[in-house]
Scaffold this active site. Structure first.
Site, PDB file in Angstrom:
ATOM      1  CE  LYS A  54      -9.348   2.652   5.549  1.00  0.00           C
ATOM      2  NZ  LYS A  54      -7.965   2.579   5.030  1.00  0.00           N
ATOM      3  CD  GLU A  72      -6.287   6.435   7.614  1.00  0.00           C
ATOM      4  OE1 GLU A  72      -6.358   5.791   6.546  1.00  0.00           O
ATOM      5  OE2 GLU A  72      -5.359   6.312   8.428  1.00  0.00           O
ATOM      6  CD  GLU A 124     -11.687   1.518   1.251  1.00  0.00           C
ATOM      7  OE1 GLU A 124     -12.238   0.503   1.734  1.00  0.00           O
ATOM      8  OE2 GLU A 124     -10.448   1.687   1.234  1.00  0.00           O
ATOM      9  CD  GLU A 183      -2.706  -0.718   2.760  1.00  0.00           C
ATOM     10  OE1 GLU A 183      -2.864   0.446   3.188  1.00  0.00           O
ATOM     11  OE2 GLU A 183      -3.089  -1.722   3.365  1.00  0.00           O
TER      12      GLU A 183
END
Length: 348
Positions: free
Chosen positions: A323, A329, A320, A269
């Site tokens: 999250k 994030e 997302e 990642e």
């Protein structure tokens, strides 16, 4: 009936293995991959995500769990897969032995995607960072899954490893001082032996953005972004102009200190958010991720390992919104839900 189904699946797997061609490792590392997280409320269906990857020439994806809807869609699009084994499965897989691990592989993964599309199993994610309960089960689960792959004739094709947070390093500056956290060594040392024996990479999730956020006084934004204004860092005979190289080489130094300098490194990642922090902008995300794509395509390696390509997976395909954690994030998506790019980036 169950026995006949299992034998049928086994026959299918072995036939697939007999017919597949194995790609050269360096060429494979030169292709960028993308992570597909699923912690969102407005994500497109897996078929649309797979088509999006294919349109953009992306041939590798990391899935954080063996989602039975995502696996067949991505496999049908010709996407090579790194499949995550969820942390909560580790206790079972460690105790189940190779036979139990093989049963899990057949039902959770190979029943939904052909063997030739599965390249790697990422067993657990950042277990040593925030899931210490599972730490004693991690290496036994990896060994059982590898033994299960061997019974299926897949151990030469599918690698088994585990993705770590960069905090697995207790020291990382300068890169030559890289050393593992002593508290993690009882798990890491047998894992490193396993990786060396099986030819699998050490996996790390590396985020120069996070390093900048956590230590803005000492980590220049330009250094994190591969910026032209970054002041070079001299480390002995080696010169570093960006934090990505420095992080990877600190990990290489830590591997060497443990006697496993030949283990390759894969960055499972990395990415840059577009919102949620003053440094999180579409412009910065474009600058960072474009540089990662470029260096992957050129296979430039790092100052400590020049010419040795580092396999890299960008995070994330989409934002997302589910999250947890700081606002940034939830804003790592390279594409919007409608398939348009969040910023200008070319994967060719």
């Amino acid at each position: 009936m169950a026995t006949r189904i299992a034998l049928c699946l086994l026959g299918h797997v072995l036939l697939a293995v007999a017919s597949m061609a194995v790609a050269a490792a360096a060429g494979d590392a030169g292709k960028i991959g993308i992570c597909h997280g699923r912690v969102g409320s407005n994500l497109p269906p897996p078929s649309a995500a797979a088509a999006l990857l294919k349109r953009n020439g992306i041939t590798k994806a990391r899935l954080f769990l063996p989602d039975p809807a995502v696996l067949p869609a991505f496999a049908a699009a010709g996407i090579d897969l790194m499949v995550g084994v969820p942390n909560e499965n580790l206790t079972f897989l460690a105790a189940a032995g190779p036979e139990g691990a093989a049963q899990w592989l057949r039902s959770a993964v190979l029943a939904h995607a052909p063997a030739e599309r599965v390249r790697c199993l990422a067993v657990g994610n950042e277990v040593l960072y925030n899931n210490q309960f599972y730490a004693p089960h991690l290496v036994p689960a990896m060994r059982n899954l590898h033994a299960a792959l061997a019974t299926l004739g897949l151990d030469g094709r599918v690698k088994v490893s585990s993705a770590h947070a960069s905090s697995v390093l207790a020291a990382s500056y300068p890169p030559s001082a890289g050393a593992f956290d002593a508290a993690s060594l009882p798990v890491l040392r047998p894992m490193l032996r396993f990786l060396a024996d099986t030819g699998a990479p050490f996996m790390v999730n590396a985020y120069p953005f996070i390093s900048h956020v956590n230590d803005p006084a000492n980590v220049q934004l330009a250094y994190a972004l591969f910026g032209a204004g970054a002041a070079p860092v001299q480390d002995g005979a080696l010169v570093y102009t960006n934090l990505f190289d420095a992080t990877v080489d600190a990990l290489v130094a830590a591997l060497e200190k443990e006697g496993f300098g030949g283990v390759p490194v894969a960055v499972t990642e990395t990415g840059w958010p577009t919102a949620g922090h003053p440094a999180a902008t579409p412009q910065n995300a474009a600058a960072y991720n474009a540089k990662i794509v470029e260096r992957a395509a050129r296979g430039v390696g790092t100052p400590k390992r020049p010419g040795v390509p580092v396999e890299v997976f960008l995070f994330d395909l989409y934002d997302e919104d589910g999250k947890p954690g700081p606002e940034f994030e939830r804003h790592f998506g390279i594409f919007r839900a409608d398939g348009s790019k969040a910023y200008d980036i070319n994967f060719a």
